[in-house]
Design an enzyme around this catalytic site. Structure first.
Site, short mmCIF file in Angstrom:
data_model
loop_
_atom_site.label_atom_id
_atom_site.label_comp_id
_atom_site.label_asym_id
_atom_site.label_seq_id
_atom_site.Cartn_x
_atom_site.Cartn_y
_atom_site.Cartn_z
N TYR A 55 0.82 -1.22 0.00
CA TYR A 55 0.00 0.00 0.00
C TYR A 55 0.86 1.27 0.00
CZ TYR A 55 -3.95 -3.01 0.06
OH TYR A 55 -4.88 -3.94 -0.35
N ASN A 91 -12.76 2.18 -5.40
CA ASN A 91 -11.36 2.57 -5.54
C ASN A 91 -10.82 3.19 -4.25
OD1 ASN A 91 -11.78 1.71 -8.14
ND2 ASN A 91 -11.96 3.77 -8.99
N HIS A 108 -14.42 0.71 0.05
CA HIS A 108 -13.31 -0.22 0.31
C HIS A 108 -12.08 0.46 0.90
CE1 HIS A 108 -15.07 -3.32 -2.75
NE2 HIS A 108 -15.69 -3.34 -1.59
N ALA A 218 -14.09 4.72 -20.27
CA ALA A 218 -14.85 5.65 -19.40
C ALA A 218 -14.57 7.10 -19.77
CB ALA A 218 -14.48 5.38 -17.94
C1 LIG Z 1 -13.25 -12.37 -5.08
C2 LIG Z 1 -14.69 -12.38 -4.62
C3 LIG Z 1 -15.43 -13.58 -5.08
N1 LIG Z 1 -14.72 -12.28 -3.15
C4 LIG Z 1 -15.61 -11.47 -2.58
O1 LIG Z 1 -16.44 -10.83 -3.19
C5 LIG Z 1 -15.48 -11.38 -1.08
C6 LIG Z 1 -16.18 -12.56 -0.40
C7 LIG Z 1 -17.61 -12.61 -0.63
C8 LIG Z 1 -18.52 -11.89 0.07
N2 LIG Z 1 -19.76 -12.17 -0.43
C9 LIG Z 1 -19.66 -13.06 -1.42
C10 LIG Z 1 -20.64 -13.61 -2.24
C11 LIG Z 1 -20.24 -14.49 -3.21
C12 LIG Z 1 -18.86 -14.79 -3.34
C13 LIG Z 1 -17.90 -14.21 -2.52
C14 LIG Z 1 -18.30 -13.34 -1.58
N3 LIG Z 1 -15.98 -10.09 -0.61
C15 LIG Z 1 -15.46 -9.61 0.56
O2 LIG Z 1 -14.65 -10.18 1.24
C16 LIG Z 1 -16.00 -8.24 1.00
C17 LIG Z 1 -14.89 -7.17 0.96
C18 LIG Z 1 -14.35 -6.99 -0.39
C19 LIG Z 1 -13.43 -5.76 -0.45
C20 LIG Z 1 -11.98 -6.16 -0.65
N4 LIG Z 1 -11.15 -4.97 -0.95
C21 LIG Z 1 -11.02 -4.44 -2.16
N5 LIG Z 1 -10.30 -3.29 -2.36
C22 LIG Z 1 -9.51 -2.72 -1.31
C23 LIG Z 1 -8.13 -3.23 -1.43
C24 LIG Z 1 -7.35 -2.67 -2.57
O3 LIG Z 1 -7.90 -1.89 -3.34
O4 LIG Z 1 -6.20 -3.05 -2.64
S1 LIG Z 1 -11.80 -5.20 -3.50
C25 LIG Z 1 -10.97 -4.57 -4.91
O5 LIG Z 1 -11.18 -5.54 -5.91
C26 LIG Z 1 -12.25 -5.13 -6.75
C27 LIG Z 1 -11.67 -5.00 -8.13
O6 LIG Z 1 -12.71 -4.91 -9.00
P1 LIG Z 1 -12.81 -3.71 -10.09
O7 LIG Z 1 -12.65 -2.40 -9.41
O8 LIG Z 1 -14.01 -4.00 -10.85
O9 LIG Z 1 -11.47 -3.92 -10.96
P2 LIG Z 1 -11.16 -5.07 -12.05
O10 LIG Z 1 -9.75 -4.90 -12.42
O11 LIG Z 1 -11.67 -6.39 -11.57
O12 LIG Z 1 -12.09 -4.67 -13.32
C28 LIG Z 1 -11.88 -3.45 -13.97
C29 LIG Z 1 -13.04 -3.31 -14.96
O13 LIG Z 1 -12.90 -2.06 -15.62
C30 LIG Z 1 -12.95 -2.25 -17.01
N6 LIG Z 1 -12.06 -1.23 -17.60
C31 LIG Z 1 -10.71 -1.29 -17.74
N7 LIG Z 1 -10.27 -0.12 -18.32
C32 LIG Z 1 -11.38 0.66 -18.52
C33 LIG Z 1 -11.60 1.95 -19.08
N8 LIG Z 1 -10.60 2.70 -19.54
N9 LIG Z 1 -12.87 2.44 -19.12
C34 LIG Z 1 -13.92 1.69 -18.66
N10 LIG Z 1 -13.78 0.44 -18.10
C35 LIG Z 1 -12.52 -0.05 -18.05
C36 LIG Z 1 -12.52 -3.68 -17.28
O14 LIG Z 1 -13.14 -4.13 -18.45
C37 LIG Z 1 -13.06 -4.40 -16.04
O15 LIG Z 1 -14.40 -4.84 -16.24
C38 LIG Z 1 -12.74 -3.78 -6.27
O16 LIG Z 1 -13.85 -3.97 -5.42
C39 LIG Z 1 -11.54 -3.28 -5.46
O17 LIG Z 1 -11.91 -2.38 -4.46
N11 LIG Z 1 -16.42 -8.28 2.36
C40 LIG Z 1 -17.55 -8.94 2.71
O18 LIG Z 1 -18.22 -9.54 1.91
O19 LIG Z 1 -17.87 -8.84 4.06
C41 LIG Z 1 -19.09 -9.51 4.48
C42 LIG Z 1 -20.22 -8.51 4.38
C43 LIG Z 1 -20.88 -8.26 3.19
C44 LIG Z 1 -21.96 -7.36 3.15
C45 LIG Z 1 -22.35 -6.68 4.25
C46 LIG Z 1 -21.67 -6.95 5.44
C47 LIG Z 1 -20.59 -7.85 5.49
#
Ligand SMILES: CC(C)NC(=O)[C@H](Cc1c[nH]c2ccccc12)NC(=O)[C@H](CCCC/N=C(/NCCC(=O)O)S[C@H]1O[C@H](COP(=O)(O)OP(=O)(O)OC[C@H]2O[C@@H](n3cnc4c(N)ncnc43)[C@H](O)[C@@H]2O)[C@@H](O)[C@H]1O)NC(=O)OCc1ccccc1
Length: 227
Positions: A55, A91, A108, A218
């Site tokens: 970080y 973000n 987040h 975007a």
């Molecule tokens: C992997 C996944 C399956 N796991 C989870 O989801 C887990 C577990 C889970 C919970 N519920 C579930 C249900 C089902 C399955 C799993 C789970 N979730 C958790 O643990 C969460 C916590 C998750 C947070 C973790 N921390 C982050 N970030 C901080 C750190 C850091 O940043 O280092 S997550 C991190 O990853 C995620 C990344 O995703 P994106 O931002 O979408 O980025 P990505 O690269 O994937 O995609 C980019 C997109 O942009 C597009 N793009 C690219 N360039 C452009 C461009 N130029 N223009 C437009 N679009 C563009 C691409 O095409 C692409 O589609 C973001 O959320 C980001 O913040 N906590 C929780 O659930 O607690 C309980 C709870 C829930 C509800 C209420 C109470 C309690």
């Protein structure tokens, strides 16, 4: 349907054109690291050096990037929209704020903040944050990156759910829809009768759930949509 109240969810894709790495895909953040090694409470307990350095590097890199046309377009919408509006970002960068957006929140966490695990204080933080750094408020050597790790509860969920329950339009920008609960917001918004729009470079895991899904960068799509 007249649109009065808007909720906008943003992800790494909105900052990609500013030079902030996204997570998945070529050169993505997770490329160099296993999520489990840098973004879980277990990793922080096991190897705080690596997590804090991960970080620190991203915090340092913020100085070299600027908000892009998409951030500026949303900031303008925020200034001029007469109805309710909330930008919910996944973000941890500060580009929405630097573009001037005010009605926004980080679900987040934030790179420019250090959380005290002793007294709970959130302290603005700009430089490196070595493990054992002292809290300016209580003096405890208990500061950690103010980031929501996997397995931790996202921020301000009540406020987000309240906004989703009252919105007429839900817009998702630059997110892959891979991480929950954020990936579930489109269903929630639909449940409350809102129109749903996706602006993304490519199809996401949730694209089929949107009434309208527009593909492209975007920096081009968002100003055109705000116009
Ligand atoms: C992997 C996944 C399956 N796991 C989870 O989801 C887990 C577990 C889970 C919970 N519920 C579930 C249900 C089902 C399955 C799993 C789970 N979730 C958790 O643990 C969460 C916590 C998750 C947070 C973790 N921390 C982050 N970030 C901080 C750190 C850091 O940043 O280092 S997550 C991190 O990853 C995620 C990344 O995703 P994106 O931002 O979408 O980025 P990505 O690269 O994937 O995609 C980019 C997109 O942009 C597009 N793009 C690219 N360039 C452009 C461009 N130029 N223009 C437009 N679009 C563009 C691409 O095409 C692409 O589609 C973001 O959320 C980001 O913040 N906590 C929780 O659930 O607690 C309980 C709870 C829930 C509800 C209420 C109470 C309690």
């Amino acid at each position: 349907m007249t649109v009065r109240n808007i909720v906008i969810l943003t992800g790494a894709g909105i900052s990609a054109e500013s030079g902030v790495a996204t997570f998945r895909g070529p050169g993505g953040l997770w490329e160099g690291h296993r999520v489990e090694d840098v973004c879980t409470p277990e990793a922080l307990a096991r190897d705080p050096e690596t997590v804090h350095r991960f970080y620190d590097l991203r915090r340092e890199a913020l100085a070299g990037v600027e908000p892009n046309a998409a951030h500026h377009a949303l900031a303008r919408l925020d200034r001029e929209w007469p109805g309710e509006l909330l930008i919910v970002t996944q973000n941890v960068d500060d580009l929405h704020e630097r573009a001037g957006a005010a009605r926004m929140l980080h679900m987040h966490g934030e790179l420019l903040s250090a959380l005290c695990t002793g007294c709970g204080a959130r302290n603005e933080w700009r430089g490196p944050l070595p493990p054992g750094s002292e809290c300016p408020r209580c003096g405890a050597a208990a500061l950690r990156p103010d980031i929501v790790f996997f397995g931790e509860i996202p921020r301000k969920m009540e406020r987000i759910e309240a906004a989703l329950s009252g919105c007429d339009l839900f817009v998702s920008i630059g997110t892959s829809g891979a991480v929950y609960p954020a990936a579930g917001f489109v269903q929630l918004a639909r449940h409350y009768g809102a129109e749903t729009l996706e602006l993304n470079l490519e199809a996401s895991e949730g694209s089929l759930l949107f009434d309208d899904s527009r593909m492209g960068p975007a920096g081009t799509l968002v100003p055109a949509w705000v116009e």
